[in-house]
Scaffold this active site. Sequence first.
Site, PDB file in Angstrom:
ATOM      1  N   VAL A  56       0.736  -1.142  -0.056  1.00 12.72           N
ATOM      2  CA  VAL A  56      -0.163   0.023  -0.116  1.00 12.72           C
ATOM      3  C   VAL A  56       0.841   1.242  -0.012  1.00 12.72           C
ATOM      4  CG1 VAL A  56      -1.685   1.233   1.193  1.00 12.72           C
ATOM      5  CG2 VAL A  56      -1.861  -1.097   1.139  1.00 12.72           C
ATOM      6  N   ALA A 101       4.495   4.317   3.114  1.00  8.21           N
ATOM      7  CA  ALA A 101       4.295   2.954   2.420  1.00  8.21           C
ATOM      8  C   ALA A 101       4.069   1.850   3.309  1.00  8.21           C
ATOM      9  CB  ALA A 101       4.779   2.499   1.155  1.00  8.21           C
ATOM     10  N   LYS A 102       3.760   0.612   3.021  1.00  7.33           N
ATOM     11  CA  LYS A 102       4.106  -0.700   3.686  1.00  7.33           C
ATOM     12  C   LYS A 102       3.343  -1.734   2.891  1.00  7.33           C
ATOM     13  CE  LYS A 102       4.967  -1.615   8.139  1.00  7.33           C
ATOM     14  NZ  LYS A 102       5.707  -0.651   8.897  1.00  7.33           N
ATOM     15  N   GLY A 103       4.388  -3.000   3.246  1.00  4.69           N
ATOM     16  CA  GLY A 103       4.104  -4.359   2.394  1.00  4.69           C
ATOM     17  C   GLY A 103       3.783  -5.232   3.496  1.00  4.69           C
ATOM     18  N   ASP A 142      10.554  -4.971   8.563  1.00  3.75           N
ATOM     19  CA  ASP A 142       9.237  -4.965   9.401  1.00  3.75           C
ATOM     20  C   ASP A 142       9.312  -6.205  10.197  1.00  3.75           C
ATOM     21  OD1 ASP A 142       7.254  -2.596  10.123  1.00  3.75           O
ATOM     22  OD2 ASP A 142       6.263  -4.848  10.373  1.00  3.75           O
TER      23      ASP A 142
END
Length: 411
Positions: A56, A101-103, A142
């Site tokens: 995202v 953002a992050k995935g 992460d």
Amino acid sequence: MKATTANQISFRQAADELDLSETMRSLLLTPKREVQVQVVAERDSGEIATFIGYRVQHNDARGPLKGGLRYHPDVDLDEVRSLAALMTWKTAVVNIPYGGAKGGITLDPSTLSTRELERVTRSFVDAIHDLFGPDVDIPAPDMGTSAEVMAWIMNQYGKYRGFAPACVTGKPVEYHGIPGREEATGRGVGIVTLKLLSRLGRKIPGTTVAIQGFGNVGTHTAKFLRDAECRVVAISDASGGYHRADGIDVLEALRHAREHRGRLGGFAGGDMITNADLLSLDCDVLIPAALGGVLNAANAEAVRAPIIIEAANSPTTPEADAIFSRNNVIVLPDILANAGGVTASWFEWVQNRQHYQWGINRVRQELDRILGEAFEQVWQLSSSRQVSLRTAAYMLGVGRVAQATVLGGLA
Ligand code: GLU
């Protein structure tokens, strides 16, 4: 409550204080792009396994998108979306030139072999290589991912685009990473904890600290605070917790974890307690450094520590936050408390782009400076506007993103 909804409560409080228009609110809340991809990889047995991966990209008004990649069985679109927005406010609070953002991939990394994890990671890069890169979106570690995973990402990306170490951060020091990145999140948690204690007029030596989570963030936080002469009275991981009123021997606990595949199970340096016991322990500072949502309506009243430092992302639900504010418990929010990681990621990215290497001292010095400035700005805003540290941090972050949006000519 959905994770996205929970974070939007903090956003709205800040937006009200900043008097942001409805147009700006919806501009800032709507993610720029969300992708869900199929990740197919071969098991060691030869069988084919299918996973779901997400990225995202929330907002890039202030610079390229930036944020970690999470491998965990609970990963879903709502969680990734919420964490992506958190990254937008986090990079803005510490004023580094990135968006958010992050995935993630929905999987339990402990059930995969190293080779299987590598194949999954490369397959994910195959699926999204068009969507990230040094000037576009830069992933990082992460929960459930490591420097090793970042190395595979850089290597696989290079097969499409050639040598581009700045396409991902948190890489191994020996493979275009930098000394000081791995410790940076925990070190940053420690730095802002000391700043808060000083601002509250509390003596640092002897301050009692309980830390939930003994992964990358928890271990480095424990070590930093121990070196600062705080007394770490409790630690825990998924296998349970350990309490010692006179102080846990942190170096001994680190050694135990190193020798037991990162696990504390069987540690003999404290009385066994549960993770729930740890959260309600009588201590000065409570540091949740593991999962989100661990401080909630069911246990917030039982928290006895007067200070909470959010080393994890979103460890406090809005219901718990309201209880803490009623009980005068001071909460230092995640978007400031754990921003050391992404700050050091920025240092890595800068060095990769310059093909230059700083020493560890410069990394630590710059980290201290950036977090120190951000902490002071949040503290001042919180005092002058009589708002919580969380609302002040959101005001600073959201305000900067709104300002960039206006300057860019969008609103
Ligand atoms: N995953 C970390 C975070 O939540 C680091 C992100 C990064 O370095 O880009 O802040």
